[in-house]
Design a protein around this motif. Structure first.
Motif, short mmCIF file in Angstrom:
data_model
loop_
_atom_site.label_atom_id
_atom_site.label_comp_id
_atom_site.label_asym_id
_atom_site.label_seq_id
_atom_site.Cartn_x
_atom_site.Cartn_y
_atom_site.Cartn_z
N LYS A 76 0.86 -1.18 0.00
CA LYS A 76 0.00 0.00 0.00
C LYS A 76 0.90 1.23 0.00
N PHE A 77 0.88 1.95 -1.08
CA PHE A 77 1.75 3.12 -1.21
C PHE A 77 0.90 4.37 -1.27
N ASP A 78 1.12 5.25 -0.32
CA ASP A 78 0.42 6.52 -0.27
C ASP A 78 1.44 7.60 -0.63
N ARG A 79 1.20 8.30 -1.72
CA ARG A 79 2.15 9.29 -2.21
C ARG A 79 2.30 10.50 -1.29
N THR A 80 1.50 10.59 -0.25
CA THR A 80 1.62 11.72 0.68
C THR A 80 2.53 11.38 1.86
N LEU A 81 3.03 10.16 1.93
CA LEU A 81 3.87 9.76 3.05
C LEU A 81 5.25 10.42 2.97
N ASN A 82 5.94 10.46 4.10
CA ASN A 82 7.29 11.01 4.09
C ASN A 82 8.29 9.92 3.68
N THR A 83 9.52 10.35 3.44
CA THR A 83 10.56 9.45 2.93
C THR A 83 10.79 8.27 3.88
N GLU A 84 10.84 8.53 5.17
CA GLU A 84 11.13 7.45 6.13
C GLU A 84 10.06 6.36 6.08
N THR A 85 8.81 6.76 6.02
CA THR A 85 7.71 5.79 5.94
C THR A 85 7.76 5.03 4.62
N ILE A 86 8.05 5.73 3.54
CA ILE A 86 8.18 5.08 2.23
C ILE A 86 9.31 4.06 2.26
N MET A 87 10.43 4.43 2.84
CA MET A 87 11.59 3.53 2.89
C MET A 87 11.29 2.27 3.70
N THR A 88 10.56 2.43 4.79
CA THR A 88 10.17 1.26 5.59
C THR A 88 9.29 0.34 4.76
N ALA A 89 8.34 0.91 4.03
CA ALA A 89 7.45 0.11 3.20
C ALA A 89 8.23 -0.58 2.07
N ILE A 90 9.19 0.11 1.47
CA ILE A 90 10.00 -0.47 0.38
C ILE A 90 10.83 -1.62 0.93
N GLN A 91 11.45 -1.44 2.09
CA GLN A 91 12.27 -2.50 2.69
C GLN A 91 11.41 -3.73 2.98
N GLU A 92 10.24 -3.53 3.55
CA GLU A 92 9.34 -4.66 3.83
C GLU A 92 8.93 -5.35 2.53
N PHE A 93 8.64 -4.57 1.52
CA PHE A 93 8.24 -5.12 0.22
C PHE A 93 9.37 -5.95 -0.39
N VAL A 94 10.59 -5.42 -0.38
CA VAL A 94 11.74 -6.15 -0.92
C VAL A 94 11.95 -7.44 -0.15
N ASN A 95 11.85 -7.39 1.17
CA ASN A 95 12.01 -8.60 1.99
C ASN A 95 10.96 -9.65 1.64
N GLN A 96 9.71 -9.21 1.48
CA GLN A 96 8.63 -10.15 1.13
C GLN A 96 8.89 -10.79 -0.23
N GLN A 97 9.34 -10.00 -1.19
CA GLN A 97 9.55 -10.54 -2.53
C GLN A 97 10.77 -11.46 -2.58
N ARG A 98 11.81 -11.12 -1.86
CA ARG A 98 13.01 -11.95 -1.84
C ARG A 98 12.69 -13.35 -1.31
N ASP A 99 11.80 -13.41 -0.35
CA ASP A 99 11.45 -14.68 0.27
C ASP A 99 10.17 -15.28 -0.30
N GLY A 100 9.56 -14.64 -1.30
CA GLY A 100 8.26 -15.07 -1.82
C GLY A 100 8.35 -16.06 -2.96
N LYS A 101 7.21 -16.63 -3.28
CA LYS A 101 7.15 -17.67 -4.32
C LYS A 101 7.35 -17.12 -5.73
N TYR A 102 7.28 -15.80 -5.90
CA TYR A 102 7.45 -15.22 -7.23
C TYR A 102 8.85 -14.69 -7.48
N HIS A 103 9.74 -14.82 -6.51
CA HIS A 103 11.08 -14.25 -6.62
C HIS A 103 11.81 -14.71 -7.88
N ASP A 104 11.92 -16.01 -8.10
CA ASP A 104 12.66 -16.52 -9.26
C ASP A 104 11.99 -16.14 -10.57
N PHE A 105 10.66 -16.13 -10.57
CA PHE A 105 9.91 -15.73 -11.76
C PHE A 105 10.21 -14.28 -12.12
#
Length: 172
Positions: A76-105
């Motif tokens: 969930k990305f809200d364009r009104t968020l500040n950089t710190e909140t965006i970075m936390t969301a991006i880090q969580e997203f990258v972690n989920q994808q790295r460990d997710g079933k679609y990573h290799d795809f």
């Protein structure tokens, strides 16, 4: 787009074929994948494959749409968020994808398949400010780089944070 016949299959059979498509396209590029491998692993006939999909590109685009829907669903990305909140969301997203079933795809998509497919849609950027558009491009590229080059993930995320801070003129 898969045929109505495919979409009307019972859930078990449709899910089995979908699982095989994900498996095959996570191991083999679109140029390397073979219908014979898919039909053998899915336990369907070659004729059934072509009744469900017009060709390998069609099958690939089907599984690609599913992957994109599932990958983006929790993000969930809200364009009104500040950089710190965006970075936390991006880090969580990258972690989920790295460990997710679609990573290799997705990794294989970026490495070999992305330029073999026609563009699916043209995004409507008419309602975005230049800063929103720029940040969106930077975020997507950073996620791509993190997935392709995990050893440099922290460097990419740090560059993104600094770029977003400058873009939005935030202090950090």
């Amino acid at each position: 787009m898969p045929s109505k016949t495919f979409m009307n299959l019972n859930d078990d059979k449709r899910n089995r074929i979908t699982t095989v498509l994900l498996s095959v396209f996570s191991q083999d590029s679109l140029n390397e994948a073979k219908v014979s491998t898919i039909v053998k692993q899915a336990g369907i006939s070659r004729g059934a494959f072509y009744k469900y999909f017009s060709d390998l590109n069609d099958a690939y685009q089907y599984i690609f749409r599913i992957a994109m829907q599932n990958i983006h669903r929790p993000f969930k990305f809200d364009r009104t968020l500040n950089t710190e909140t965006i970075m936390t969301a991006i880090q969580e997203f990258v972690n989920q994808q790295r460990d997710g079933k679609y990573h290799d795809f997705i990794k294989l998509y970026y490495q070999k398949n992305q330029y073999l497919l026609p563009t699916q849609y043209e995004p409507d950027v008419s309602k975005l400010s230049p800063e929103q558009w720029s940040s969106s491009v930077l975020i997507h590229q950073t996620i791509k780089d993190c997935l392709l080059y995990p050893a440099a993930e922290n460097k990419y995320l740090d560059l993104l944070k600094k770029s977003l801070n400058k873009l939005f003129k935030e202090d950090n």
